[in-house]
Design an enzyme around this catalytic site. Structure first.
Site, short mmCIF file in Angstrom:
data_model
loop_
_atom_site.label_atom_id
_atom_site.label_comp_id
_atom_site.label_asym_id
_atom_site.label_seq_id
_atom_site.Cartn_x
_atom_site.Cartn_y
_atom_site.Cartn_z
N ASP A 62 0.48 -1.31 -0.05
CA ASP A 62 0.14 -0.15 -0.07
C ASP A 62 0.71 1.33 -0.01
O ASP A 62 1.92 0.90 0.63
CB ASP A 62 -0.85 -0.28 1.38
CG ASP A 62 -2.52 0.71 1.20
OD1 ASP A 62 -2.45 1.39 0.47
OD2 ASP A 62 -3.47 0.23 1.54
N ASP A 67 -2.98 4.93 -2.04
CA ASP A 67 -4.06 5.34 -1.59
C ASP A 67 -4.17 6.70 -2.21
O ASP A 67 -3.37 7.58 -2.71
CB ASP A 67 -3.31 5.77 -0.06
CG ASP A 67 -4.83 5.96 0.80
OD1 ASP A 67 -5.76 4.96 0.81
OD2 ASP A 67 -3.86 6.97 1.14
N GLU A 70 -6.22 3.84 -6.22
CA GLU A 70 -7.79 4.21 -5.47
C GLU A 70 -8.51 5.51 -6.03
O GLU A 70 -7.33 6.89 -5.46
CB GLU A 70 -7.64 4.20 -3.71
CG GLU A 70 -8.52 4.50 -3.29
CD GLU A 70 -8.65 4.95 -1.60
OE1 GLU A 70 -10.28 4.99 -0.52
OE2 GLU A 70 -7.98 5.66 -1.67
N HIS A 120 -11.60 -2.79 2.87
CA HIS A 120 -11.21 -2.36 4.43
C HIS A 120 -12.40 -0.76 4.97
O HIS A 120 -12.07 -0.36 5.88
CB HIS A 120 -9.80 -2.21 5.04
CG HIS A 120 -9.10 -1.15 4.82
ND1 HIS A 120 -9.04 -1.01 2.89
CD2 HIS A 120 -8.80 0.31 4.93
CE1 HIS A 120 -8.26 0.36 3.10
NE2 HIS A 120 -8.41 1.24 3.88
N ASP A 121 -12.68 -0.10 4.10
CA ASP A 121 -13.54 1.10 4.16
C ASP A 121 -14.71 0.57 3.47
O ASP A 121 -15.68 2.05 4.15
CB ASP A 121 -13.16 1.93 3.11
CG ASP A 121 -11.66 2.84 3.08
OD1 ASP A 121 -10.80 2.66 4.50
OD2 ASP A 121 -10.77 3.26 2.41
#
Ligand code: TEU
Ligand code: CA
Length: 539
Positions: A97, A198, A240, A315-316
């Site tokens: 990440d 990210d 993302e 995870h969000d």
């Protein structure tokens, strides 16, 4: 040659919740390594590892204080090297990440930057004078409140699109950009498989003009990054991008433009919230709209000159079966339906840890049980504005990020086999029934549907390269499509609803490849059971 990531299925590991190896209640790298055989059995090709870098943990690692060190709660750099090597032995690549829109306020760059206006690191971040004693403008943080934080020491505000402990980096500074590329090369040299980037759409921001995402410098920076880091290497990069359209996704992923392999797009995320409002303002999902968005992203991307990712969870966002399926009487059927619909589509699928065993949302009764900064900040801000505790908890239980962050359910042992200590976040009480051990012991479990779907992709070029063709006029509740490659034609049918539905197709059924109910023997006058889905070779 086809890039490896076009045939691949990626599995996201949220390290804090995956497997604790030393009893401190926090998942760690050694824990992940100990579960590689399980992931190899599932059949995945790569792991997207959420951040394990040194971090104060305000946002569970998305606030990095040192990019080239491992946070002690997750282990050491030796553990990380071991994970990379052990994964490689099982043909699994580790995708790191990359969080470079912002750092932690404890990063040495920011500690320096905030010292004085003439500090050499000052310009690594975004500092502005007050305007009439106030914030420079109305920009807001994703985690509530203003995006500007006043720093007394030098009398200026700094920009933070997330928590105030996550100051935004100033990508306009070429020296900062070079430092980031050096850091990326440090990781590339370790033999990783690529990067998940990210909120990458924010790096071209122009805060003075109120431009957040898709700023004018975004693509030039990505081209520069590509050239200085992963260009010519066999790496996967996925950005993302909450605000990508199909056209924008093509810009990122057209190989001729030398930017990224693909992006994550989130258009379906807004379908269960009120128009123009934040995610907390709930609205019932309209299946017709969901279907429209899914089809849009299959048909408006030209897969000959671009690529895309496929996912339901991360995870969000909440667990998909709790959100849009049925996590009670149809838990298994709806989980398999979502799996079949997505994994038979064009693009690279991602599985979020626990999705493959049908883990569900985990509602809480009190704000004290919540760990996620986004939910906590929202709750306190709105409580002050007069919202009721009940409605705020309802929003959190429906949309809050902790839903997907509860510890991985490995077995029916205490704490689901995740830890021998006290877990950092409550384990979902349904672990007694929903766990890996039970899934592996049941040939009919959700796990084996995922395993089979991965195998079908690996063994059949039609799943990777076939054209997508929607079957029209099937109503809002049924999504039916073909994948077509040469003379081959595969059919996918899914009842997205929990009603019985009718469908009649003219094709001749040759072979059912996968299904979540007893396989059909004829495509004419079918009754589809709640959440029924299957794929078949047809003529
Ligand atoms: O998420 C970006 C992002 O936009 C989310 O914060 C989103 O607004 C929210 O989760 C919707 O519920 C990335 C990471 O995936 C997330 O975990 C981080 O908190 C965030 O960036 C900051 O790094
Ligand atoms: Ca641990």
């Amino acid at each position: 040659m086809t890039a490896w990531w076009k045939n691949a299925v990626v599995y996201q590991v949220y390290p804090k919740s995956f497997q604790d190896s030393n009893g401190d209640g926090i998942g760690d790298i050694k824990g992940i390594t100990s579960r590689l055989d399980y992931l190899a059995k599932l059949g995945i090709d790569a792991i997207w590892l959420s951040p394990v870098y040194k971090s104060p943990g305000i946002d569970n690692g998305y606030d990095i204080s040192d990019y080239e060190e491992i946070d002690p709660q997750y282990g050491t750099m030796e553990d990380m090297d071991e994970l990379i090597q052990e994964a490689k032995k099982r043909n699994i690549r580790i995708v790191m990440d990359l969080v470079v829109n912002h750092t932690s306020d404890k990063h040495k760059w920011f500690i320096e930057s905030r010292k004085s206006k003439d500090n050499p690191y000052r310009d690594y971040y975004i500092w502005r004078d007050p305007v009439e004693g106030h914030e420079p403008n109305e920009l807001t943080s994703a985690f509530s409140g203003s995006a500007w934080k006043f720093d007394k020491k030098t009398g200026q505000y700094y920009l933070h699109f997330f928590a105030d402990q996550q100051p935004d980096l100033n990508w306009k500074n070429p020296e900062l950009r070079q430092k980031i590329y050096d850091m990326m090369n440090f990781w590339i040299n370790k033999g990783i498989g690529g990067f998940r980037m990210d909120v990458i759409e924010l790096i071209g921001k122009d805060p003075d003009k109120m431009i957040r995402e898709n700023g004018p410098m975004l693509h030039p920076y990505l081209k520069e990054m590509n050239e200085h880091t992963f260009n010519g290497k066999d790496l996967m990069t996925v950005g993302e991008t909450w605000n990508a359209t199909p056209a924008i996704a093509e810009e990122y992923s057209d190989p001729a433009r030398k930017e990224l392999s693909m992006v994550f797009q989130f258009e379906n995320q807004s379908l269960d919230q009120q128009a123009g409002k934040e995610k907390w303002y709930l609205r019932k999902l309209d299946l017709g709209e969901l279907k429209k968005v899914l089809v849009k992203w299959q048909t408006q991307i030209d897969f000959n000159h671009a690529w895309n990712s496929l996912f339901w969870e991360n995870h969000d966002i909440p667990r998909v079966i709790s959100r849009w399926g049925n996590d009670k009487e149809y838990r298994v059927q709806s989980a398999k339906m979502f799996a079949i619909v997505l994994h038979m589509m064009h693009g690279t699928p991602y599985i979020y840890n626990g999705e493959e065993i049908g883990m569900t949302n985990c509602p809480v009764k009190n704000i004290n049980e919540v760990e996620d900064i986004e939910s906590i900040n929202m709750y306190h801000e709105r409580l002050q504005k007069g919202y009721s505790k009940n409605e705020l908890l309802r929003s959190i239980n429906t949309k809050g990020r902790d839903n997907a962050r509860t510890p991985m359910q490995w077995s029916n042992k205490e704490n689901s086999g995740f830890t021998e200590g006290t877990p950092w976040l409550h384990v979902n009480p349904n672990y007694q029934n929903i766990n890996v051990q039970a899934a592996l012991g049941d040939p009919d479990s959700i796990f084996y549907t995922y395993q089979k779907l991965i195998k079908l992709r690996h063994e059949n070029p039609i799943v990777v390269d076939g054209d997508f063709k929607l079957i029209k006029n099937t109503g809002d509740n049924i999504l039916a499509y073909y994948r077509i490659l040469g003379n081959e034609k595969w059919l996918v049918v899914a009842n997205l609803s929990e009603n019985k539905e009718q469908l009649s197709l003219e094709d001749e059924l040759q072979k059912v490849l996968i299904s979540n109910y007893p396989p059909k023997s004829n495509l004419k006058n079918m009754t589809l059971e709640p959440y029924e889905a299957f794929s078949a070779i047809v003529k």
